[in-house]
Write a protein that holds these residues in place. Structure first.
Motif, PDB file in Angstrom:
ATOM      1  N   GLY A   1       0.787  -1.228   0.000  1.00 27.02           N
ATOM      2  CA  GLY A   1       0.000   0.000   0.000  1.00 27.02           C
ATOM      3  C   GLY A   1       0.812   1.267   0.000  1.00 27.02           C
ATOM      4  O   GLY A   1       1.696   1.465  -0.838  1.00 27.02           O
ATOM      5  N   THR A   2       0.535   2.138   0.965  1.00 25.54           N
ATOM      6  CA  THR A   2       1.206   3.448   1.058  1.00 25.54           C
ATOM      7  C   THR A   2       2.051   3.558   2.323  1.00 25.54           C
ATOM      8  O   THR A   2       2.323   4.667   2.796  1.00 25.54           O
ATOM      9  N   VAL A   3       2.481   2.439   2.866  1.00 25.73           N
ATOM     10  CA  VAL A   3       3.259   2.437   4.120  1.00 25.73           C
ATOM     11  C   VAL A   3       4.522   3.269   3.948  1.00 25.73           C
ATOM     12  O   VAL A   3       5.346   2.990   3.064  1.00 25.73           O
ATOM     13  N   PRO A   4       4.740   4.321   4.777  1.00 22.09           N
ATOM     14  CA  PRO A   4       5.925   5.166   4.621  1.00 22.09           C
ATOM     15  C   PRO A   4       7.218   4.506   5.075  1.00 22.09           C
ATOM     16  O   PRO A   4       8.301   4.874   4.619  1.00 22.09           O
ATOM     17  N   GLY A   5       7.139   3.519   5.977  1.00 19.02           N
ATOM     18  CA  GLY A   5       8.355   2.824   6.387  1.00 19.02           C
ATOM     19  C   GLY A   5       8.243   2.231   7.783  1.00 19.02           C
ATOM     20  O   GLY A   5       8.013   2.946   8.759  1.00 19.02           O
ATOM     21  N   THR A   6       8.394   0.910   7.880  1.00 23.23           N
ATOM     22  CA  THR A   6       8.433   0.216   9.161  1.00 23.23           C
ATOM     23  C   THR A   6       9.617  -0.739   9.149  1.00 23.23           C
ATOM     24  O   THR A   6       9.787  -1.503   8.198  1.00 23.23           O
TER      25      THR A   6
ATOM     26  N   ALA B   1       7.329   4.653  10.936  1.00 28.12           N
ATOM     27  CA  ALA B   1       7.101   6.024  10.477  1.00 28.12           C
ATOM     28  C   ALA B   1       5.617   6.202  10.202  1.00 28.12           C
ATOM     29  O   ALA B   1       5.009   5.385   9.508  1.00 28.12           O
ATOM     30  N   HIS B   2       5.021   7.257  10.742  1.00 29.12           N
ATOM     31  CA  HIS B   2       3.602   7.509  10.508  1.00 29.12           C
ATOM     32  C   HIS B   2       3.355   8.269   9.205  1.00 29.12           C
ATOM     33  O   HIS B   2       2.267   8.215   8.637  1.00 29.12           O
ATOM     34  N   ASN B   3       4.369   8.997   8.739  1.00 26.00           N
ATOM     35  CA  ASN B   3       4.260   9.773   7.503  1.00 26.00           C
ATOM     36  C   ASN B   3       5.663  10.169   7.045  1.00 26.00           C
ATOM     37  O   ASN B   3       6.656   9.722   7.639  1.00 26.00           O
ATOM     38  N   ARG B   4       5.751  11.005   6.006  1.00 31.23           N
ATOM     39  CA  ARG B   4       7.046  11.417   5.468  1.00 31.23           C
ATOM     40  C   ARG B   4       7.655  12.610   6.198  1.00 31.23           C
ATOM     41  O   ARG B   4       8.771  13.025   5.889  1.00 31.23           O
ATOM     42  N   GLU B   5       6.909  13.183   7.135  1.00 29.99           N
ATOM     43  CA  GLU B   5       7.346  14.421   7.786  1.00 29.99           C
ATOM     44  C   GLU B   5       8.704  14.271   8.467  1.00 29.99           C
ATOM     45  O   GLU B   5       9.555  15.163   8.406  1.00 29.99           O
ATOM     46  N   GLY B   6       8.908  13.148   9.153  1.00 27.45           N
ATOM     47  CA  GLY B   6      10.150  12.953   9.887  1.00 27.45           C
ATOM     48  C   GLY B   6      11.361  12.911   8.983  1.00 27.45           C
ATOM     49  O   GLY B   6      12.422  13.471   9.308  1.00 27.45           O
ATOM     50  N   PHE B   7      11.227  12.241   7.818  1.00 26.76           N
ATOM     51  CA  PHE B   7      12.333  12.181   6.859  1.00 26.76           C
ATOM     52  C   PHE B   7      12.668  13.581   6.348  1.00 26.76           C
ATOM     53  O   PHE B   7      13.833  13.972   6.249  1.00 26.76           O
TER      54      PHE B   7
END
Length: 242
Positions: A186-191, A209-215
């Motif tokens: 799917g759209t998983v940003p990263g685990t 990661a819940h979204n791309r904000e942290g990256f």
């Protein structure tokens, strides 16, 4: 600070928003077919492009005497070449598989745990990484960095995508390989999960990661940090984790 964005996909757009929120200016948004016009006016460049464009993007920054932050993965067979070119041009360079502040703390935890677990041969380490279906490389650069962190602090000597037939391989060479399971969902940003498994229990550390904000935030913080410096650095330098 004037920023050149090399790669203007989903990550580039999030980086743009965060950079603007932090008071910076975007002077170049380079996509696949446009030029590097505006690069020389930048204080720093942030590269989140594709593996085939990374070397050209990074080299162009060194030629323009612009510090560069690269979060592109899948091109690292050329990393030593880029490091040498950076030194030749007296440039400044940070390449990281993951700029997330949380992931870099996770890297440190992973290395510390690997040192502890290296004394206990009854545990076998494996990893799982899950990303969105548009991610081009597998395993992820973050998973490879985690594997390297274990290898540098244990008797393991390589990683593999080939699943062993048993959780506790008896062959000495197989026992030195870290199995990485790469999933695209799917759209998983990263685990990313690191598991030490034995016959009696398992120890697991995990970053989600819940979204791309942290990256994106980490990349902008790295860009702010590198301006005015020369040399090759990493996120341990930026976050003072050394």
């Amino acid at each position: 600070m004037k920023i050149a964005l090399l790669g203007y996909g989903k990550m580039g757009q999030v980086i743009e928003r965060i950079a603007l929120e932090r008071g910076h200016e975007i002077v170049l948004k380079k996509e696949e077919h446009n030029t590097f016009e505006g690069l020389s006016s930048a204080d720093v460049a942030i590269d989140f492009s594709v593996p085939t464009a990374a070397v050209s993007n990074i080299s162009s920054c060194f030629d323009a005497h612009v510090p560069v932050i690269s979060g592109t993965t899948g091109w690292l067979e050329h990393y030593d070449e880029m490091v040498a070119y950076c030194h030749k041009k007296n440039g400044a360079f940070i390449s990281s598989s993951n700029f997330s502040l949380g992931v870099n703390i996770f890297f440190e935890l992973n290395e510390y745990l690997a040192k502890i677990m290296s004394k206990f041969e009854s545990y076998n380490v494996s990893m799982e990484e899950i990303h969105h279906t548009q991610k081009l490389d597998a395993p992820s650069g973050t998973a490879i960095s985690l594997a390297k962190g274990v290898i540098e602090n244990s008797s393991y000597n390589t990683w593999t995508l080939e699943k062993p037939e048993t959780d506790h391989p008896s062959d000495s060479e197989l026992a030195k390989q870290i199995y990485i399971e790469a999933k695209r969902i799917g759209t998983v940003p990263g685990t990313h999960t690191v598991t030490y498994n034995s016959a009696v229990d398992a120890i697991e550390i995990k970053h989600t990661a819940h979204n791309r904000e942290g990256f994106a935030l980490g990349a902008v913080i790295a860009a702010e940090w590198i301006v005015g410096k020369q040399g090759v650095f990493n996120m341990k330098d930026v976050l003072e984790l050394k």
